[in-house]
Design a protein around this motif. Structure first.
Motif, PDB file in Angstrom:
ATOM      1  N   LEU A   1       0.829  -1.206   0.000  1.00 39.41           N
ATOM      2  CA  LEU A   1       0.000   0.000   0.000  1.00 39.41           C
ATOM      3  C   LEU A   1       0.863   1.255   0.000  1.00 39.41           C
ATOM      4  O   LEU A   1       0.594   2.215  -0.734  1.00 39.41           O
ATOM      5  CB  LEU A   1      -0.925  -0.011   1.216  1.00 39.41           C
ATOM      6  CG  LEU A   1      -1.811   1.235   1.418  1.00 39.41           C
ATOM      7  CD1 LEU A   1      -2.751   1.418   0.238  1.00 39.41           C
ATOM      8  CD2 LEU A   1      -2.593   1.125   2.719  1.00 39.41           C
ATOM      9  N   ASN A   2       1.939   1.255   0.814  1.00 42.80           N
ATOM     10  CA  ASN A   2       2.822   2.424   0.862  1.00 42.80           C
ATOM     11  C   ASN A   2       3.502   2.665  -0.486  1.00 42.80           C
ATOM     12  O   ASN A   2       3.664   3.816  -0.919  1.00 42.80           O
ATOM     13  CB  ASN A   2       3.879   2.221   1.953  1.00 42.80           C
ATOM     14  CG  ASN A   2       3.294   2.362   3.345  1.00 42.80           C
ATOM     15  OD1 ASN A   2       2.289   3.047   3.540  1.00 42.80           O
ATOM     16  ND2 ASN A   2       3.895   1.715   4.324  1.00 42.80           N
ATOM     17  N   LEU A   3       3.912   1.596  -1.143  1.00 40.59           N
ATOM     18  CA  LEU A   3       4.552   1.742  -2.449  1.00 40.59           C
ATOM     19  C   LEU A   3       3.577   2.301  -3.483  1.00 40.59           C
ATOM     20  O   LEU A   3       3.938   3.143  -4.315  1.00 40.59           O
ATOM     21  CB  LEU A   3       5.104   0.391  -2.913  1.00 40.59           C
ATOM     22  CG  LEU A   3       6.355  -0.110  -2.192  1.00 40.59           C
ATOM     23  CD1 LEU A   3       6.648  -1.552  -2.584  1.00 40.59           C
ATOM     24  CD2 LEU A   3       7.551   0.779  -2.497  1.00 40.59           C
ATOM     25  N   LEU A   4       2.340   1.821  -3.440  1.00 43.93           N
ATOM     26  CA  LEU A   4       1.342   2.323  -4.393  1.00 43.93           C
ATOM     27  C   LEU A   4       1.036   3.800  -4.131  1.00 43.93           C
ATOM     28  O   LEU A   4       0.870   4.588  -5.077  1.00 43.93           O
ATOM     29  CB  LEU A   4       0.064   1.487  -4.292  1.00 43.93           C
ATOM     30  CG  LEU A   4       0.165   0.058  -4.832  1.00 43.93           C
ATOM     31  CD1 LEU A   4      -1.103  -0.722  -4.533  1.00 43.93           C
ATOM     32  CD2 LEU A   4       0.431   0.063  -6.337  1.00 43.93           C
TER      33      LEU A   4
ATOM     34  N   ILE B   1       5.274  -1.395  -9.931  1.00 42.71           N
ATOM     35  CA  ILE B   1       5.677  -2.781 -10.200  1.00 42.71           C
ATOM     36  C   ILE B   1       6.300  -3.406  -8.962  1.00 42.71           C
ATOM     37  O   ILE B   1       6.079  -4.584  -8.653  1.00 42.71           O
ATOM     38  CB  ILE B   1       6.649  -2.829 -11.398  1.00 42.71           C
ATOM     39  CG1 ILE B   1       5.933  -2.380 -12.669  1.00 42.71           C
ATOM     40  CG2 ILE B   1       7.209  -4.232 -11.591  1.00 42.71           C
ATOM     41  CD1 ILE B   1       6.840  -2.234 -13.879  1.00 42.71           C
ATOM     42  N   SER B   2       7.073  -2.610  -8.216  1.00 40.96           N
ATOM     43  CA  SER B   2       7.670  -3.123  -6.984  1.00 40.96           C
ATOM     44  C   SER B   2       6.598  -3.563  -5.999  1.00 40.96           C
ATOM     45  O   SER B   2       6.788  -4.517  -5.241  1.00 40.96           O
ATOM     46  CB  SER B   2       8.557  -2.053  -6.337  1.00 40.96           C
ATOM     47  OG  SER B   2       9.671  -1.771  -7.149  1.00 40.96           O
ATOM     48  N   ALA B   3       5.461  -2.870  -6.008  1.00 41.87           N
ATOM     49  CA  ALA B   3       4.373  -3.250  -5.111  1.00 41.87           C
ATOM     50  C   ALA B   3       3.857  -4.653  -5.419  1.00 41.87           C
ATOM     51  O   ALA B   3       3.418  -5.375  -4.534  1.00 41.87           O
ATOM     52  CB  ALA B   3       3.233  -2.234  -5.220  1.00 41.87           C
ATOM     53  N   THR B   4       3.936  -5.052  -6.684  1.00 47.05           N
ATOM     54  CA  THR B   4       3.485  -6.396  -7.054  1.00 47.05           C
ATOM     55  C   THR B   4       4.579  -7.439  -6.847  1.00 47.05           C
ATOM     56  O   THR B   4       4.298  -8.636  -6.877  1.00 47.05           O
ATOM     57  CB  THR B   4       3.049  -6.438  -8.529  1.00 47.05           C
ATOM     58  OG1 THR B   4       4.184  -6.213  -9.365  1.00 47.05           O
ATOM     59  CG2 THR B   4       1.999  -5.379  -8.796  1.00 47.05           C
ATOM     60  N   LEU B   5       5.833  -6.990  -6.642  1.00 53.25           N
ATOM     61  CA  LEU B   5       6.953  -7.912  -6.460  1.00 53.25           C
ATOM     62  C   LEU B   5       7.511  -7.841  -5.049  1.00 53.25           C
ATOM     63  O   LEU B   5       8.687  -8.117  -4.823  1.00 53.25           O
ATOM     64  CB  LEU B   5       8.078  -7.587  -7.457  1.00 53.25           C
ATOM     65  CG  LEU B   5       7.726  -7.692  -8.937  1.00 53.25           C
ATOM     66  CD1 LEU B   5       8.910  -7.264  -9.786  1.00 53.25           C
ATOM     67  CD2 LEU B   5       7.314  -9.109  -9.280  1.00 53.25           C
ATOM     68  N   VAL B   6       6.661  -7.462  -4.100  1.00 47.85           N
ATOM     69  CA  VAL B   6       7.132  -7.293  -2.726  1.00 47.85           C
ATOM     70  C   VAL B   6       7.658  -8.597  -2.167  1.00 47.85           C
ATOM     71  O   VAL B   6       8.693  -8.656  -1.529  1.00 47.85           O
ATOM     72  CB  VAL B   6       6.002  -6.730  -1.843  1.00 47.85           C
ATOM     73  CG1 VAL B   6       6.297  -6.945  -0.382  1.00 47.85           C
ATOM     74  CG2 VAL B   6       5.837  -5.251  -2.122  1.00 47.85           C
ATOM     75  N   GLU B   7       6.930  -9.690  -2.397  1.00 46.27           N
ATOM     76  CA  GLU B   7       7.358 -10.966  -1.859  1.00 46.27           C
ATOM     77  C   GLU B   7       8.581 -11.461  -2.611  1.00 46.27           C
ATOM     78  O   GLU B   7       8.791 -11.151  -3.767  1.00 46.27           O
ATOM     79  CB  GLU B   7       6.216 -11.987  -1.961  1.00 46.27           C
ATOM     80  CG  GLU B   7       5.036 -11.632  -1.079  1.00 46.27           C
ATOM     81  CD  GLU B   7       3.917 -12.631  -1.250  1.00 46.27           C
ATOM     82  OE1 GLU B   7       3.729 -13.458  -0.354  1.00 46.27           O
ATOM     83  OE2 GLU B   7       3.246 -12.571  -2.283  1.00 46.27           O
ATOM     84  N   PHE B   8       9.403 -12.279  -1.939  1.00 45.09           N
ATOM     85  CA  PHE B   8      10.611 -12.808  -2.562  1.00 45.09           C
ATOM     86  C   PHE B   8      10.227 -13.668  -3.753  1.00 45.09           C
ATOM     87  O   PHE B   8       9.340 -14.488  -3.691  1.00 45.09           O
ATOM     88  CB  PHE B   8      11.407 -13.650  -1.565  1.00 45.09           C
ATOM     89  CG  PHE B   8      12.053 -12.847  -0.499  1.00 45.09           C
ATOM     90  CD1 PHE B   8      13.201 -12.119  -0.775  1.00 45.09           C
ATOM     91  CD2 PHE B   8      11.534 -12.800   0.785  1.00 45.09           C
ATOM     92  CE1 PHE B   8      13.816 -11.371   0.206  1.00 45.09           C
ATOM     93  CE2 PHE B   8      12.134 -12.053   1.764  1.00 45.09           C
ATOM     94  CZ  PHE B   8      13.279 -11.345   1.479  1.00 45.09           C
ATOM     95  N   SER B   9      10.933 -13.484  -4.823  1.00 46.09           N
ATOM     96  CA  SER B   9      10.690 -14.257  -6.030  1.00 46.09           C
ATOM     97  C   SER B   9      11.963 -14.284  -6.856  1.00 46.09           C
ATOM     98  O   SER B   9      12.785 -13.374  -6.791  1.00 46.09           O
ATOM     99  CB  SER B   9       9.558 -13.626  -6.858  1.00 46.09           C
ATOM    100  OG  SER B   9       9.460 -14.237  -8.121  1.00 46.09           O
TER     101      SER B   9
END
Length: 292
Positions: free
Chosen positions: A12-15, A46-54
């Protein structure tokens, strides 16, 4: 706080942060400034969608390097319009990052400060430098404290969200635990090492996770090597499972199967996998029949 709530709050903060450069795009004075603001908004979104490790991160340019370059470019091209962005360096330097990335951030922050200071009165320029320098120093100190904790956390986090694929650091502890459990409960445990091409690693990893049971774990050992711990009631039941797994993983170039009571250190087994000439090697304790 549970991890999923932390991830949701960070997303949410990133968005919300992405909204600021996005709203500034229509007021940009030229196309280059609009492009930089748009890229910054896109990176944050995009970072908000890639927050979790992948594992799906840009392989050539680290994802963390992009905001530093964008911030430096914005300050270089539009320092008179966005001088407040100078303080964003304090936020970037505090993130867990390798030493080379921290050095780049300090260098870019210093260059940005020097560039912005040219357009400020001497008193304001000196004040900005005296404030930013301690903030960067405190950020570097905190980064050094967080780096070991971040490395430990990565060792406990799946490399692919939703899959049982773990980093190499976790395998040593799991090996010791499964060896003790096999001796205590009389079960049969095998370490399976698989060597494949780099471009096939992640597809084979997903297949491996799908073919193993929920209580068994898989590991990414390096850019070409995967591992798995197979647990069976006894060696006789382990044989058909192992054969089926190896037959279905068609992209595997070499495989080594080691019964845990006979396993040496992981480094030694990986060296043996590297040296072996046969496509599949079964160590003592894994053979039940001559054709197994």
């Amino acid at each position: 706080m549970h991890n999923k709530y932390k991830v949701s709050l960070l997303r949410l903060n990133l968005l919300l942060a992405a909204l600021l450069p996005a709203l500034l795009v229509p007021y940009a004075r030229d196309h280059s400034e609009a492009m930089l603001l748009g890229l910054a908004a896109a990176w944050l979104a995009i970072s908000a969608t890639l927050v979790e490790f992948s594992h799906r991160r840009p392989p050539l340019i680290p994802w963390q390097l992009l905001p530093s370059l964008l911030l430096g470019a914005l300050l270089w091209s539009s320092a008179d319009r966005y001088p407040f962005l100078l303080w964003a360096w304090a936020a970037l330097i505090i993130l867990p990052q390798p030493a080379w990335m921290a050095a780049i951030n300090v260098l870019l922050a210093s260059l940005s400060l020097a560039w912005v200071a040219r357009q400020l009165p001497i008193e304001q320029a000196m004040t900005a430098g005296l404030v930013l320098a301690p903030m960067l120093l405190l950020g570097l100190i905190r980064t050094r404290r967080l780096t070991p904790l971040f490395a430990q956390a990565k060792g406990r986090v799946s490399l692919v969200p939703g899959e049982r694929l773990w980093p190499r650091a976790r395998l040593a502890g799991d090996l010791a635990r499964e060896q003790g459990r096999a001796q205590r409960d009389g079960t049969h445990a095998e370490l399976v090492l698989l060597r494949t091409r780099r471009r096939h690693l992640w597809s084979v990893a997903r297949q491996l996770c799908e073919m193993t049971r929920g209580f068994e774990h898989c590991y990414r050992l390096d850019k070409r090597t995967l591992g798995a711990l197979l647990i069976s009631r006894d060696a006789a039941l382990a044989t058909p499972r192992r054969q089926q797994l190896l037959e279905r993983l068609s992209e595997v170039e070499r495989a080594r199967v080691v019964a845990l009571p006979h396993a040496r250190s992981l480094a030694e087994e990986l060296r043996a996998l590297e040296r072996q000439k046969l496509p599949i090697t079964l160590t003592p304790g894994t053979l039940i029949h001559a054709d197994a």
